[in-house]
Design a protein around this motif. Structure first.
Motif, mmCIF file in Angstrom:
data_model
loop_
_atom_site.group_PDB
_atom_site.id
_atom_site.type_symbol
_atom_site.label_atom_id
_atom_site.label_comp_id
_atom_site.label_asym_id
_atom_site.label_seq_id
_atom_site.Cartn_x
_atom_site.Cartn_y
_atom_site.Cartn_z
ATOM 1 N N ARG A 285 -0.267 4.361 2.555
ATOM 2 C CA ARG A 285 0.444 4.429 3.966
ATOM 3 C C ARG A 285 1.849 4.834 3.867
ATOM 4 O O ARG A 285 2.308 4.341 2.735
ATOM 5 C CB ARG A 285 0.124 3.389 4.750
ATOM 6 N N LEU B 78 0.934 -1.110 0.005
ATOM 7 C CA LEU B 78 0.186 0.181 0.058
ATOM 8 C C LEU B 78 0.927 1.289 -0.016
ATOM 9 O O LEU B 78 1.809 1.321 0.808
ATOM 10 C CB LEU B 78 -0.945 0.034 1.362
ATOM 11 N N GLY C 226 -0.123 -6.194 5.983
ATOM 12 C CA GLY C 226 0.790 -5.557 4.621
ATOM 13 C C GLY C 226 2.016 -5.091 5.278
ATOM 14 O O GLY C 226 2.267 -4.857 6.242
ATOM 15 N N THR D 74 -3.901 -1.304 -12.582
ATOM 16 C CA THR D 74 -4.676 -2.056 -11.510
ATOM 17 C C THR D 74 -6.046 -2.207 -11.654
ATOM 18 O O THR D 74 -6.683 -2.539 -11.114
ATOM 19 C CB THR D 74 -4.675 -0.783 -10.562
ATOM 20 N N PRO E 187 -2.573 4.426 -4.934
ATOM 21 C CA PRO E 187 -2.798 3.191 -3.990
ATOM 22 C C PRO E 187 -1.767 2.333 -3.619
ATOM 23 O O PRO E 187 -1.766 1.801 -2.408
ATOM 24 C CB PRO E 187 -4.213 2.551 -4.424
ATOM 25 N N PHE E 188 -0.928 1.753 -4.573
ATOM 26 C CA PHE E 188 0.024 0.780 -4.386
ATOM 27 C C PHE E 188 1.229 1.240 -5.088
ATOM 28 O O PHE E 188 1.275 2.073 -5.872
ATOM 29 C CB PHE E 188 -0.648 -0.557 -5.022
#
Length: 441
Positions: free
Chosen positions: A33, A30, A411, A55, A180-181
């Protein structure tokens, strides 16, 4: 640093497949974060951080692959109409007809399946939430805690508000939307290698095949028993961080922190396998998007596939002749399929991925099977309270901390956050107990 296994890094690992090193553990983290990307930057590899080329994932439902709705929170759609295809028209209508939880707000922890099913209908659980939870936790919605696995929805459940409310996108300080990733050129498996190099450059001793079999208080510090039962070696320490799966952490804590040991002993784990395939480009059909997920209701062994060469530009560039993709197999309570040998798992993965795509894969040039036995903690109902009990008991013991995937998330960023917390505790303890030069302790 004492590592029980032969390799560093836990579920971050690289292996050579068709002549190139690729991830055979986690391959994305992720990025909403900051802990994961910030750690990579701290290790000097920030320039190698990458975002997925696509994605656009899909979900297999009722004999076909359908686009995964873009606006979802762990599978819960903010606009049920966007799930048409994965869900039937009647199931979409039921999801849109959101119903209140009896009594309004939730007072105690519940399973994801129980809560989401009651409010949006069982089909949302079976065909959207389950494949997402299976991908992250290798678990089941009817066993996993809403509070621990979906804290945003837990807050809404407590307040009795709608589950369909969109989640505002996370933005950086300059107002740009944060992807997001994130991945790492060369693979996330480089992270433990870089970290070990950084530790050694600072004078740290990093040992592999160093199983810790005992932990006990020794004066104001700790004594660890390392090595085989036939040839144990005592290691003294001023402070200890236990970064272990729940079962071995429970065993080591049994004598000094029995309440923590008991709580950790209640945390079950799931096993899974990642089958990495290198297939001929010339014989492989166009792969749609970044991959697909398969809900357990479909009765398949493969729970998902990642098209690595489509998802990551650096993987696509590895070979002009070979495409890389992965298949994940194994869910909590459904480990019988993992009793098959590696050759059978490869055959199964090739057959099922081709069947789910609707066309066979090209010839397999090389393959790799990575088994992750007991690797994914299951956050059952009451998990947050369980973790609180562990930390309260450990807090009684100066210089002892716990960290890892068993506590606040599985994660990479969540595990790093638990490591930061443990490191802060150890640093505070050592700062308060280590004498200033020239002073007596």
């Amino acid at each position: 640093m004492l590592e029980a296994g032969e390799e560093l890094g836990g579920k971050l690992r690289l292996a050579t497949v068709a002549g190139h090193r690729v991830d055979v553990g986690a391959e994305a983290m992720l990025a909403v974060r900051p802990e994961g990307t910030a750690f990579v930057e701290r290790l000097g590899a920030g320039a190698d951080l990458v975002t997925p080329a696509t994605t656009a994932a899909r979900v297999y439902s009722r004999g076909a692959l359908h686009p995964l709705p873009t606006a979802t929170l762990m599978g819960v759609p903010t606009d049920p109409s966007g799930a048409l295809g994965v869900l039937t028209a009647d199931e979409v209508a039921r999801a849109a007809d959101e119903r209140p939880w009896p009594g309004g707000g939730v007072e105690g922890d519940v399973t994801v399946g129980e809560y989401v099913g009651a409010r949006l209908g069982r089909a949302v659980v079976d065909r959207l939430v389950e494949p997402l939870l299976g991908g992250v936790y290798a678990g089941h919605a009817d066993r996993l805690s809403l509070r621990a696995t979906m804290p945003v929805l837990w807050d809404r459940a407590r307040a009795g508000t709608s589950l369909l409310e969109p989640v505002p996108p996370r933005v950086d300080a300059d107002g740009s939307r944060r992807p997001p990733f994130a991945g790492l050129r060369g693979g996330l498996g480089r992270i433990p290698e870089l970290a070990a190099e950084a530790l050694r450059s600072r004078g740290a001793l990093v040992r592999t095949r160093a199983v810790v079999r005992g932990l006990e208080r020794s004066g104001e510090g700790w004594r660890l028993v390392v090595g085989s039962a036939a040839d144990p070696v005592a290691v003294g320490a001023d402070a200890v961080v236990l970064a272990l799966p729940p079962a071995p952490a429970s065993r080591l804590l049994r004598a000094t922190a029995p309440a923590a040991a008991s709580a950790l002993g209640e945390v079950a784990t799931a096993s899974m396998a990642v089958v990495t395939l290198a297939v001929r480009r010339s014989g492989t059909p166009a792969l749609p998007g970044s991959g697909f997920l398969v809900p357990p209701v479909e009765g398949r062994a493969v729970k998902g596939s990642t098209f690595s060469a489509a998802k990551w530009a650096w993987v696509d560039e590895l070979s002009p002749d070979v495409l890389y993709l992965r298949a994940s197999i194994g869910r909590a309570g459904d480990e019988a399929v993992l009793q098959r040998d590696d050759a059978d798992l490869v055959t199964l993965a090739v057959a099922e991925v081709g069947d789910l795509l609707g066309t066979p894969l090209g010839p397999v040039v090389d393959h790799h099977v990575q088994r992750w036995g007991g690797a994914l903690p299951q956050y059952a109902v009451g998990h947050v309270d369980r973790v609180t009990a562990v930390r309260a008991d450990v807090a009684r013991l100066p210089g002892l901390e716990v960290a890892g995937a068993a506590y606040d998330g599985v994660g990479v960023p969540a595990v790093l956050a638990s490591a930061h917390r443990a490191a802060a505790g150890v640093t505070d303890h050592l700062t308060r107990t280590t004498p200033v030069p020239g002073e007596s302790r």
